[in-house]
Design an enzyme around this catalytic site. Structure first.
Site, PDB file in Angstrom:
ATOM      1  N   ASP A   1       0.831  -1.204   0.000  1.00 37.93           N
ATOM      2  CA  ASP A   1       0.000   0.000   0.000  1.00 37.93           C
ATOM      3  C   ASP A   1       0.869   1.258   0.000  1.00 37.93           C
ATOM      4  O   ASP A   1       1.950   1.275   0.611  1.00 37.93           O
ATOM      5  CB  ASP A   1      -0.838  -0.031   1.293  1.00 37.93           C
TER       6      ASP A   1
ATOM      7  N   GLU B   1       1.152  -0.304  -5.033  1.00 38.80           N
ATOM      8  CA  GLU B   1       0.136   0.699  -5.368  1.00 38.80           C
ATOM      9  C   GLU B   1       0.822   2.047  -5.420  1.00 38.80           C
ATOM     10  O   GLU B   1       0.992   2.732  -4.417  1.00 38.80           O
ATOM     11  CB  GLU B   1      -0.990   0.722  -4.321  1.00 38.80           C
TER      12      GLU B   1
HETATM   13  O1  7SA Z   1      -8.691  12.437  -6.926  1.00 41.23           O
HETATM   14  C1  7SA Z   1      -8.600  11.204  -7.581  1.00 41.23           C
HETATM   15  C2  7SA Z   1      -7.776  11.351  -8.828  1.00 41.23           C
HETATM   16  O2  7SA Z   1      -8.418  12.250  -9.736  1.00 41.23           O
HETATM   17  C3  7SA Z   1      -7.749  12.304 -11.021  1.00 41.23           C
HETATM   18  O3  7SA Z   1      -8.434  13.195 -11.865  1.00 41.23           O
HETATM   19  C4  7SA Z   1      -6.383  11.863  -8.538  1.00 41.23           C
HETATM   20  C5  7SA Z   1      -5.593  11.837  -9.860  1.00 41.23           C
HETATM   21  O4  7SA Z   1      -4.254  12.296  -9.661  1.00 41.23           O
HETATM   22  C6  7SA Z   1      -6.310  12.729 -10.869  1.00 41.23           C
HETATM   23  O5  7SA Z   1      -5.637  12.661 -12.135  1.00 41.23           O
HETATM   24  O6  7SA Z   1      -5.716  11.011  -7.575  1.00 41.23           O
HETATM   25  C7  7SA Z   1      -5.294  11.788  -6.423  1.00 41.23           C
HETATM   26  O7  7SA Z   1      -6.088  11.404  -5.289  1.00 41.23           O
HETATM   27  C8  7SA Z   1      -5.859  10.071  -4.826  1.00 41.23           C
HETATM   28  C9  7SA Z   1      -6.834   9.755  -3.701  1.00 41.23           C
HETATM   29  O8  7SA Z   1      -6.635  10.619  -2.630  1.00 41.23           O
HETATM   30  C10 7SA Z   1      -4.400   9.968  -4.364  1.00 41.23           C
HETATM   31  C11 7SA Z   1      -3.520  10.204  -5.595  1.00 41.23           C
HETATM   32  O9  7SA Z   1      -2.157  10.161  -5.189  1.00 41.23           O
HETATM   33  C12 7SA Z   1      -3.816  11.566  -6.192  1.00 41.23           C
HETATM   34  O10 7SA Z   1      -3.126  11.650  -7.440  1.00 41.23           O
HETATM   35  O11 7SA Z   1      -4.123   8.648  -3.868  1.00 41.23           O
HETATM   36  C13 7SA Z   1      -3.575   8.711  -2.525  1.00 41.23           C
HETATM   37  O12 7SA Z   1      -4.638   8.368  -1.625  1.00 41.23           O
HETATM   38  C14 7SA Z   1      -5.118   7.049  -1.728  1.00 41.23           C
HETATM   39  C15 7SA Z   1      -6.271   6.872  -0.770  1.00 41.23           C
HETATM   40  C16 7SA Z   1      -3.976   6.038  -1.426  1.00 41.23           C
HETATM   41  C17 7SA Z   1      -2.891   6.291  -2.461  1.00 41.23           C
HETATM   42  O13 7SA Z   1      -1.811   5.416  -2.196  1.00 41.23           O
HETATM   43  C18 7SA Z   1      -2.423   7.722  -2.395  1.00 41.23           C
HETATM   44  O14 7SA Z   1      -1.502   7.982  -3.430  1.00 41.23           O
HETATM   45  N1  7SA Z   1      -4.450   4.645  -1.474  1.00 41.23           N
HETATM   46  C19 7SA Z   1      -4.008   3.720  -0.445  1.00 41.23           C
HETATM   47  C20 7SA Z   1      -3.549   4.348   0.841  1.00 41.23           C
HETATM   48  C21 7SA Z   1      -4.340   4.417   1.964  1.00 41.23           C
HETATM   49  C22 7SA Z   1      -3.716   4.830   3.244  1.00 41.23           C
HETATM   50  O15 7SA Z   1      -3.090   3.683   3.768  1.00 41.23           O
HETATM   51  C23 7SA Z   1      -5.750   4.004   1.983  1.00 41.23           C
HETATM   52  O16 7SA Z   1      -6.504   5.163   2.390  1.00 41.23           O
HETATM   53  C24 7SA Z   1      -6.245   3.528   0.616  1.00 41.23           C
HETATM   54  O17 7SA Z   1      -7.387   2.730   0.763  1.00 41.23           O
HETATM   55  C25 7SA Z   1      -5.124   2.755  -0.073  1.00 41.23           C
HETATM   56  O18 7SA Z   1      -5.586   2.110  -1.246  1.00 41.23           O
HETATM   57  O19 7SA Z   1      -1.459  10.892   9.868  1.00 41.23           O
HETATM   58  C26 7SA Z   1      -2.218  11.045  11.019  1.00 41.23           C
HETATM   59  C27 7SA Z   1      -3.498  11.636  10.595  1.00 41.23           C
HETATM   60  C28 7SA Z   1      -3.515  13.054  10.266  1.00 41.23           C
HETATM   61  O20 7SA Z   1      -2.365  13.356   9.489  1.00 41.23           O
HETATM   62  C29 7SA Z   1      -4.754  13.467   9.491  1.00 41.23           C
HETATM   63  O21 7SA Z   1      -4.858  14.863   9.535  1.00 41.23           O
HETATM   64  C30 7SA Z   1      -5.976  12.831  10.094  1.00 41.23           C
HETATM   65  O22 7SA Z   1      -7.134  13.253   9.385  1.00 41.23           O
HETATM   66  C31 7SA Z   1      -4.607  10.855  10.547  1.00 41.23           C
HETATM   67  C32 7SA Z   1      -5.877  11.327   9.983  1.00 41.23           C
HETATM   68  N2  7SA Z   1      -6.004  10.941   8.633  1.00 41.23           N
HETATM   69  C33 7SA Z   1      -7.236  10.227   8.320  1.00 41.23           C
HETATM   70  C34 7SA Z   1      -7.719  10.614   6.930  1.00 41.23           C
HETATM   71  O23 7SA Z   1      -7.994  12.000   6.931  1.00 41.23           O
HETATM   72  C35 7SA Z   1      -8.962   9.845   6.602  1.00 41.23           C
HETATM   73  O24 7SA Z   1      -9.349  10.121   5.255  1.00 41.23           O
HETATM   74  C36 7SA Z   1      -6.981   8.713   8.347  1.00 41.23           C
HETATM   75  C37 7SA Z   1      -6.573   8.232   9.698  1.00 41.23           C
HETATM   76  O25 7SA Z   1      -8.151   8.036   7.993  1.00 41.23           O
HETATM   77  C38 7SA Z   1      -8.704   8.356   6.704  1.00 41.23           C
HETATM   78  O26 7SA Z   1      -7.751   7.997   5.717  1.00 41.23           O
HETATM   79  C39 7SA Z   1      -8.211   6.850   4.960  1.00 41.23           C
HETATM   80  C40 7SA Z   1      -8.275   7.201   3.485  1.00 41.23           C
HETATM   81  O27 7SA Z   1      -9.232   8.229   3.311  1.00 41.23           O
HETATM   82  C41 7SA Z   1      -8.715   5.984   2.702  1.00 41.23           C
HETATM   83  O28 7SA Z   1      -8.698   6.263   1.312  1.00 41.23           O
HETATM   84  C42 7SA Z   1      -7.186   5.723   5.117  1.00 41.23           C
HETATM   85  C43 7SA Z   1      -7.032   5.319   6.558  1.00 41.23           C
HETATM   86  O29 7SA Z   1      -8.242   4.847   7.073  1.00 41.23           O
HETATM   87  O30 7SA Z   1      -7.617   4.609   4.362  1.00 41.23           O
HETATM   88  C44 7SA Z   1      -7.758   4.831   2.953  1.00 41.23           C
END
Ligand code: 7SA
Ligand code: CA
Length: 529
Positions: A207, A233
């Site tokens: 991941d 990924e």
């Molecule tokens: O927008 C989509 C695309 O549109 C197109 O038109 C764009 C593309 O570029 C564009 O051409 O793609 C963009 O957006 C993607 C989605 O965000 C990005 C991509 O790089 C970007 O180009 O992809 C990123 O995000 C994905 C979810 C990741 C990718 O690797 C990454 O590159 N996927 C994997 C990673 C994770 C995390 O392990 C997983 O996330 C995915 O399922 C997995 O497949 O750090 C402590 C902390 C604090 O810093 C924060 O402030 C606090 O809020 C913790 C807290 N963070 C929380 C998050 O805010 C919350 O959202 C966290 C604890 O929980 C959640 O995070 C989730 C995440 O939302 C979810 O997707 C995470 C953890 O539960 O699990 C998942």
């Protein structure tokens, strides 16, 4: 003596080739099922692992050889996003311990599910998240002591964060682990071995690989199993790299191939995903999985959607960051399942949203033809939509997606018409090697607004339809030429034709008889007006 020397040399060469460290792509004959969606950790009354155990025989019968399981590590996080009004947590991506009693089910249920899948011939690929962990909840099996610069944040002041992180931060980076710390790296390696030895892990899905070094993944995989399957990924567009980084100006494919070369793992084909989302059907060929170089095709793990990009059954419809529109999903699955690369099917598309029959049929067609990750694909770009021939190890396929291919070339038998005939596929009995023939048309005198084409019986020459003839170019006075790649040992009939550039129906044909040739018999052939 000479013969013996030659034999030894050949043997040595074979050893070198076999020993060369290839990419860990599982051999290239897999069809992968993504064995979860975004809300799978919230299913009731059965746990997700109970559902997987129950579905294992079906999954095997449907033709899947590997299943990508969700992160097995316990995750009790929860978050609310006030802006989008969504909430979540517990899906495994914000884990706090290696304890396998998670929201997907208990540890015994995990083992029973993996055993049932293994009995059905489906290997388990575990999703692992080494970049970060929930730093707010204590673990029992994972106790990184903060004093050893094990966290990215431990190095931000006074030393720069980069000294404690081999890659990007997840979110603020507060939860990022310093994967370059020997304690963190070896603890991860120990857990990967544990997944292999005690939980049936035959491969790993890494991941958020943007968050740590690809070389670290290679190190971990050498220990986990140097020939075992791994896929990274890397979801990071060129524009997300710093302007000073070569990848800021590179293609999605170049970025993915660089990561794969350094990690020696396969990689999700986000180059194809970007084309599925933003390109026309004819531009789907620019995915990594259809690169002209087999060394590039064979590392591509293709997908239509996953738990981040697509919708999911259940609350909020999942995350749907970048979903393929409904009207393109069937042809997108036809493309990835009948093309090179290693196709991955998203669980809800197979088992919740009613396209299981189509996908099952496409998987059977792929396997009957012997299509592999590195199989050659040739696009017949003189048609609209997407027309291509794919050389499997047992059969040659011709696919036409939303294409105006009307006359079917000799030698092919219909294999599949689906989705209101937007998906059409034909197969041949054998899949001979390809050969290249240069065709020449002599005594050609096209007028203004006209050009010279070759038209003929095979799909490569438009199946006798001048609208899909291939264009030639002037190579000598009154001679127009062009190279065609097609299967060898085929009896071909063809003609030169002068055609208007603006009206495909205005064509002046070479006189009878047809030119005829056997492909591969020579390297060129001449027709004349
Ligand atoms: O927008 C989509 C695309 O549109 C197109 O038109 C764009 C593309 O570029 C564009 O051409 O793609 C963009 O957006 C993607 C989605 O965000 C990005 C991509 O790089 C970007 O180009 O992809 C990123 O995000 C994905 C979810 C990741 C990718 O690797 C990454 O590159 N996927 C994997 C990673 C994770 C995390 O392990 C997983 O996330 C995915 O399922 C997995 O497949 O750090 C402590 C902390 C604090 O810093 C924060 O402030 C606090 O809020 C913790 C807290 N963070 C929380 C998050 O805010 C919350 O959202 C966290 C604890 O929980 C959640 O995070 C989730 C995440 O939302 C979810 O997707 C995470 C953890 O539960 O699990 C998942
Ligand atoms: Ca990181």
């Amino acid at each position: 003596m000479k013969r013996l020397t030659l034999l030894c040399a050949a043997w040595l060469l074979t050893c070198v080739v076999l020993a060369a460290p290839g990419v860990r792509n599982g051999g290239g004959e897999d069809v992968i099922l993504q064995g979860f969606h975004w809300n799978s950790s919230r299913t009731t009354p059965q746990t997700w692992y109970e559902i997987l155990k129950q579905m294992a025989p079906t999954i095997g019968r449907d033709g899947f050889t590997k299943i990508w399981l969700p992160p097995a590590w316990v995750d009790k996080s929860s978050w609310v996003d006030a802006n989008s009004g969504t909430s979540g947590g517990g899906e495994g991506y914000f884990w706090h311990d290696f304890d396998k009693n998670s929201n997907y089910g208990s540890e015994p249920q995990l083992k029973q599910a993996v055993d049932a899948l293994s009995s059905a011939g489906v290997q388990a690929v575990y999703d692992v998240v080494p970049n970060h962990m929930n730093d707010n909840l204590p673990g029992t099996q994972v106790r990184f002591l903060r004093r050893l610069k094990l966290w990215r944040t431990d190095c931000i002041s006074p030393t720069p964060a980069s000294s404690c992180d081999e890659g990007d931060p997840f979110d603020s980076g507060k939860a990022d682990l310093n994967t370059s710390s020997p304690e963190v790296s070896s603890r991860m390696m120990q857990e990967f071995r544990n997944l292999r030895d005690n939980y049936g892990a035959k491969g790993l899905r890494f991941d958020f690989v943007r968050g740590y070094a690809p070389e670290r993944v290679n190190l971990w995989m050498k220990d986990f199993g140097d020939q075992a399957f791994c896929v990274g990924e890397l979801w990071k567009s060129p524009g997300e790299f710093p302007a000073s980084d070569w990848r800021n100006k590179a293609s999605w494919q170049d970025i993915l191939k660089d990561w794969s070369d350094r990690s020696r793992c396969a990689v999700f084909d986000f180059a194809l995903k970007e084309r599925l989302q933003n390109g026309s059907l004819a531009e789907w060929r620019h995915g990594l999985s259809s690169n002209p170089d087999p060394a590039w095709r064979q590392i591509a793990v293709t997908f239509v959607d996953n738990h981040d990009t697509g919708y999911s059954p259940g609350q909020y419809g999942g995350q749907h960051h970048w979903p393929v529109p409904e009207d393109k999903r069937n042809i997108a699955y036809a493309y990835i399942l009948l093309s090179p690369g290693i196709p991955t099917v998203y669980w809800p598309d197979m088992y919740d949203w009613g396209r299981g029959d189509l996908i099952r049929t496409l998987i059977k067609l792929r396997k009957d033809a012997g299509i592999r990750a590195d199989s050659p694909i040739r696009f017949q770009s003189h048609y609209s939509g997407l027309v291509a021939t794919i050389n499997g190890s047992r059969q040659r396929l011709l696919i036409a997606l939303d294409a105006n291919l009307s006359m079917i070339p000799e030698g092919f038998t219909q294999a599949l018409f689906a989705d209101a005939e937007r998906i059409r596929a034909w197969q041949t009995r054998s899949a001979p090697e390809d050969t290249t023939t240069t065709l020449h048309c002599d005594n050609a005198n096209p007028g203004n607004g006209q050009a010279v084409y070759a038209v003929g019986s095979p799909v490569e020459l438009g199946a006798w339809d001048p609208a899909h003839a291939i264009s030639l170019r002037p190579t000598a006075p009154h001679r127009w030429s062009g190279a065609v790649v097609w299967p060898t040992q085929q009896a071909i009939k063809w003609k030169c034709v002068i055609r208007s550039l603006s009206n495909v129906n205005q064509a002046y044909w070479q006189k009878d008889p047809d030119n005829s040739l056997i492909t591969g018999a020579g390297t060129e052939a001449v027709g004349s007006f």
